[in-house]
Design a protein around this motif. Sequence first.
Motif, PDB file in Angstrom:
ATOM      1  N   TRP A 332      -2.923 -19.990 -54.891  1.00 29.57           N
ATOM      2  CA  TRP A 332      -1.734 -20.591 -54.264  1.00 29.57           C
ATOM      3  C   TRP A 332      -0.541 -19.685 -54.580  1.00 29.57           C
ATOM      4  N   LYS A 333       0.291 -19.433 -53.547  1.00 29.06           N
ATOM      5  CA  LYS A 333       1.485 -18.631 -53.778  1.00 29.06           C
ATOM      6  C   LYS A 333       2.535 -18.976 -52.739  1.00 29.06           C
ATOM      7  N   GLY A 334       3.776 -19.105 -53.208  1.00 30.85           N
ATOM      8  CA  GLY A 334       4.889 -19.362 -52.309  1.00 30.85           C
ATOM      9  C   GLY A 334       6.191 -19.174 -53.039  1.00 30.85           C
ATOM     10  N   PHE A 335       7.265 -19.349 -52.306  1.00 34.56           N
ATOM     11  CA  PHE A 335       8.605 -19.241 -52.880  1.00 34.56           C
ATOM     12  C   PHE A 335       9.346 -20.520 -52.508  1.00 34.56           C
ATOM     13  N   GLY A 336       9.188 -21.548 -53.356  1.00 31.59           N
ATOM     14  CA  GLY A 336       9.705 -22.868 -53.018  1.00 31.59           C
ATOM     15  C   GLY A 336       8.681 -23.624 -52.202  1.00 31.59           C
ATOM     16  N   THR A 337       8.375 -23.130 -51.005  1.00 27.15           N
ATOM     17  CA  THR A 337       7.357 -23.725 -50.139  1.00 27.15           C
ATOM     18  C   THR A 337       6.101 -22.860 -50.201  1.00 27.15           C
ATOM     19  N   PRO A 338       4.914 -23.454 -50.382  1.00 28.64           N
ATOM     20  CA  PRO A 338       3.689 -22.654 -50.456  1.00 28.64           C
ATOM     21  C   PRO A 338       3.432 -21.881 -49.163  1.00 28.64           C
ATOM     22  N   LEU A 339       3.125 -20.604 -49.308  1.00 27.44           N
ATOM     23  CA  LEU A 339       2.731 -19.782 -48.168  1.00 27.44           C
ATOM     24  C   LEU A 339       1.214 -19.628 -48.111  1.00 27.44           C
ATOM     25  N   ILE A 340       0.618 -19.402 -49.290  1.00 22.83           N
ATOM     26  CA  ILE A 340      -0.820 -19.230 -49.399  1.00 22.83           C
ATOM     27  C   ILE A 340      -1.390 -20.431 -50.142  1.00 22.83           C
ATOM     28  N   CYS A 341      -2.338 -21.123 -49.521  1.00 23.56           N
ATOM     29  CA  CYS A 341      -2.872 -22.348 -50.111  1.00 23.56           C
ATOM     30  C   CYS A 341      -4.394 -22.257 -50.278  1.00 23.56           C
ATOM     31  N   GLY A 362       3.225 -15.063 -44.591  1.00 22.11           N
ATOM     32  CA  GLY A 362       2.857 -14.714 -45.956  1.00 22.11           C
ATOM     33  C   GLY A 362       1.883 -13.549 -46.074  1.00 22.11           C
ATOM     34  N   LYS A 363       1.801 -12.699 -45.058  1.00 24.46           N
ATOM     35  CA  LYS A 363       0.840 -11.585 -45.084  1.00 24.46           C
ATOM     36  C   LYS A 363       1.122 -10.636 -46.255  1.00 24.46           C
ATOM     37  N   THR A 364       2.373 -10.198 -46.376  1.00 23.04           N
ATOM     38  CA  THR A 364       2.720  -9.284 -47.466  1.00 23.04           C
ATOM     39  C   THR A 364       2.602  -9.984 -48.814  1.00 23.04           C
ATOM     40  N   THR A 365       2.977 -11.252 -48.863  1.00 26.51           N
ATOM     41  CA  THR A 365       2.849 -12.023 -50.111  1.00 26.51           C
ATOM     42  C   THR A 365       1.398 -12.073 -50.563  1.00 26.51           C
ATOM     43  N   LEU A 366       0.479 -12.344 -49.624  1.00 23.70           N
ATOM     44  CA  LEU A 366      -0.943 -12.386 -49.970  1.00 23.70           C
ATOM     45  C   LEU A 366      -1.414 -11.019 -50.451  1.00 23.70           C
ATOM     46  N   VAL A 505     -10.151  -0.289 -36.892  1.00 23.80           N
ATOM     47  CA  VAL A 505     -10.339  -0.032 -38.319  1.00 23.80           C
ATOM     48  C   VAL A 505     -11.005  -1.188 -39.061  1.00 23.80           C
ATOM     49  N   ALA A 506     -10.590  -2.425 -38.789  1.00 25.46           N
ATOM     50  CA  ALA A 506     -11.033  -3.567 -39.603  1.00 25.46           C
ATOM     51  C   ALA A 506     -12.478  -3.969 -39.299  1.00 25.46           C
ATOM     52  N   GLU A 507     -13.232  -4.256 -40.364  1.00 32.34           N
ATOM     53  CA  GLU A 507     -14.566  -4.851 -40.228  1.00 32.34           C
ATOM     54  C   GLU A 507     -14.507  -6.363 -40.442  1.00 32.34           C
ATOM     55  N   HIS A 508     -13.519  -6.801 -41.230  1.00 36.23           N
ATOM     56  CA  HIS A 508     -13.315  -8.216 -41.518  1.00 36.23           C
ATOM     57  C   HIS A 508     -11.828  -8.512 -41.357  1.00 36.23           C
ATOM     58  N   VAL A 509     -11.499  -9.742 -40.969  1.00 33.68           N
ATOM     59  CA  VAL A 509     -10.098 -10.088 -40.709  1.00 33.68           C
ATOM     60  C   VAL A 509      -9.757 -11.420 -41.367  1.00 33.68           C
ATOM     61  N   ILE A 510      -8.627 -11.422 -42.104  1.00 31.04           N
ATOM     62  CA  ILE A 510      -8.048 -12.661 -42.640  1.00 31.04           C
ATOM     63  C   ILE A 510      -6.916 -13.064 -41.705  1.00 31.04           C
ATOM     64  N   VAL A 511      -6.971 -14.257 -41.137  1.00 28.35           N
ATOM     65  CA  VAL A 511      -5.933 -14.739 -40.221  1.00 28.35           C
ATOM     66  C   VAL A 511      -5.153 -15.858 -40.906  1.00 28.35           C
ATOM     67  N   LEU A 512      -3.846 -15.645 -41.082  1.00 27.15           N
ATOM     68  CA  LEU A 512      -2.980 -16.673 -41.657  1.00 27.15           C
ATOM     69  C   LEU A 512      -2.327 -17.462 -40.525  1.00 27.15           C
ATOM     70  N   GLU A 513      -2.400 -18.796 -40.626  1.00 22.89           N
ATOM     71  CA  GLU A 513      -1.840 -19.671 -39.604  1.00 22.89           C
ATOM     72  C   GLU A 513      -1.028 -20.778 -40.253  1.00 22.89           C
ATOM     73  N   ASP A 515      -1.565 -23.863 -40.313  1.00 21.57           N
ATOM     74  CA  ASP A 515      -2.376 -24.904 -40.960  1.00 21.57           C
ATOM     75  C   ASP A 515      -3.360 -24.342 -41.973  1.00 21.57           C
ATOM     76  N   GLY A 516      -3.176 -23.074 -42.382  1.00 21.53           N
ATOM     77  CA  GLY A 516      -4.061 -22.507 -43.392  1.00 21.53           C
ATOM     78  C   GLY A 516      -4.477 -21.088 -43.058  1.00 21.53           C
ATOM     79  N   TRP A 517      -5.675 -20.730 -43.504  1.00 21.47           N
ATOM     80  CA  TRP A 517      -6.162 -19.378 -43.287  1.00 21.47           C
ATOM     81  C   TRP A 517      -7.639 -19.420 -42.888  1.00 21.47           C
ATOM     82  N   ARG A 518      -8.045 -18.353 -42.181  1.00 12.01           N
ATOM     83  CA  ARG A 518      -9.440 -18.225 -41.768  1.00 12.01           C
ATOM     84  C   ARG A 518      -9.909 -16.809 -42.066  1.00 12.01           C
TER      85      ARG A 518
END
Length: 521
Positions: A332-341, A362-366, A505-513, A515-518
Amino acid sequence: MILLSARDLSRQFGAQPVFRHVEFDVRAGEKIGLVGPNGSGKTTLLNILAGRDDADEGAVELRPSCDIVLLEQQPDFPPGQTLIDEARLGLDHLYRLQREAVELAELIANETEGDDLRRHQRRYDQIQHELERHDAYHVEHRVEEVLTGLGFAEQDYGRPLVQFSGGQQNRALLARMLLHEPDLMLLDEPTNHLDISATEWLEGYLLKSRQAMLVVSHDRYFLDRVTNRTLEIVQGKVTSYSGNFSAYRKQREERDKVLRRTYERQQEFVAKTEDFIRRNKYGQKSNQAHDREKKLSRLEEVERPREEAAPAMHFGEAARAGDWVIDAVGLWKGFGTPLICDFTLRIARGDRVGILGPNGSGKTTLLRTLIGDLQPDRGSVRLGTGVEIGYFDQQLNSVPADATAIDAVRPPGDMSFTPAVARHHLARFGVRGETALQTVAQMSGGEKSKVALARLAALDVNLLVLDEPTNHLDLWARESLEEALKEFEGTLLFVSHDRYFIDRVAEHVIVLEDDGWRYHA
């Protein structure tokens, strides 16, 4: 109908020519991509077309009453100007007509007959026709559509623009231009501050637009979807190609093949002819030699094909790490409000993982939390055995501004990395000649990015962590970087909004949305 004609334009700074004898036309409704390497003069050309700069030679001919607007890169807003105020300025001509219609309606209501009444009625009818033609009775809906499409929330509308980031201010200027609908839009990197969702919206909006546009962009998918003609500016010359970016690349390859064959055949003919002249100038065949000499002097020389070589980037051998490189559990990471859950993921050695999502997701934060640059609020992150990180931050703080390029790429304490080695190393990333002796502060964004990438390659790391590495790179450098990263045998973790780069370039992708991440394996 021709809106603009560039006639024999030349421009140089000091003794260095930027481009010479440039000629082309822009017709109504054309959507033209302007492509070329960094420093080739694309922005200079746009400034001349918009009247912001003067050509040394030649002229720009505009059709009378043609409305031409350049998307500015350095906003200057009046004090207190809000986002909604700025957007509405694009429709100022319609708001003025609405106000005039209200005033005329009041005058007509107070007059019963006479020339004034008929004059007011004629003008009122003209205004109504103009308002209907521009669908002016739905202007507020259009303002909201554009602002929402470009990624603004309703609560942003009343905020002063001075409170926004530079990227958001640029988006406000873009909103104003789109709503204004000039006859010809000059767009210099319109997607630079847009996330993928906003870029896709802009593509759809421009496709439906009837306005002509000249677009400078390094986004290959954007150029492919939006443009129907391409102007290439390379080594001071402009060449026109039909079709979008992909069509241009195919045509250019075919054109270069034909030019190369023609050039080589002519060089072979010239060599044989000169040899014949040299051997027979004073012998029995002197008349034939003299005749061939005259023909040779009248020969129209075929120009050597222009080669725009991409830098041969390479990140070297990667020392072997353990089976896994990053292990995140319940992060979990955020600044006041959670960005990564509740983020849990293990990245294996050799994986190439891209992170994408909307601006502010929160891409750079992650990214920074996964490599230990930021501490998580909850959960844990571990690095694997033998992991050596090389981090490219999008602000380019990894290269000191007061250092020369040669000093900036030298690994700390490595005395074997001599200036000659540094020069060779920088050249692989497209930093050559006098540029290598400049301080980083003197460099363009593209040059700084290449120095920062060269520095990573000199560190011999096995985990490359890149935050928007293509932001300032031209199309040639992007393709070189893509190939270098695909050949890199270490692990790659990166953030990018360049869809073409991600796909290559990417073989795998993290998508931040919202309502969460995939995770897409």
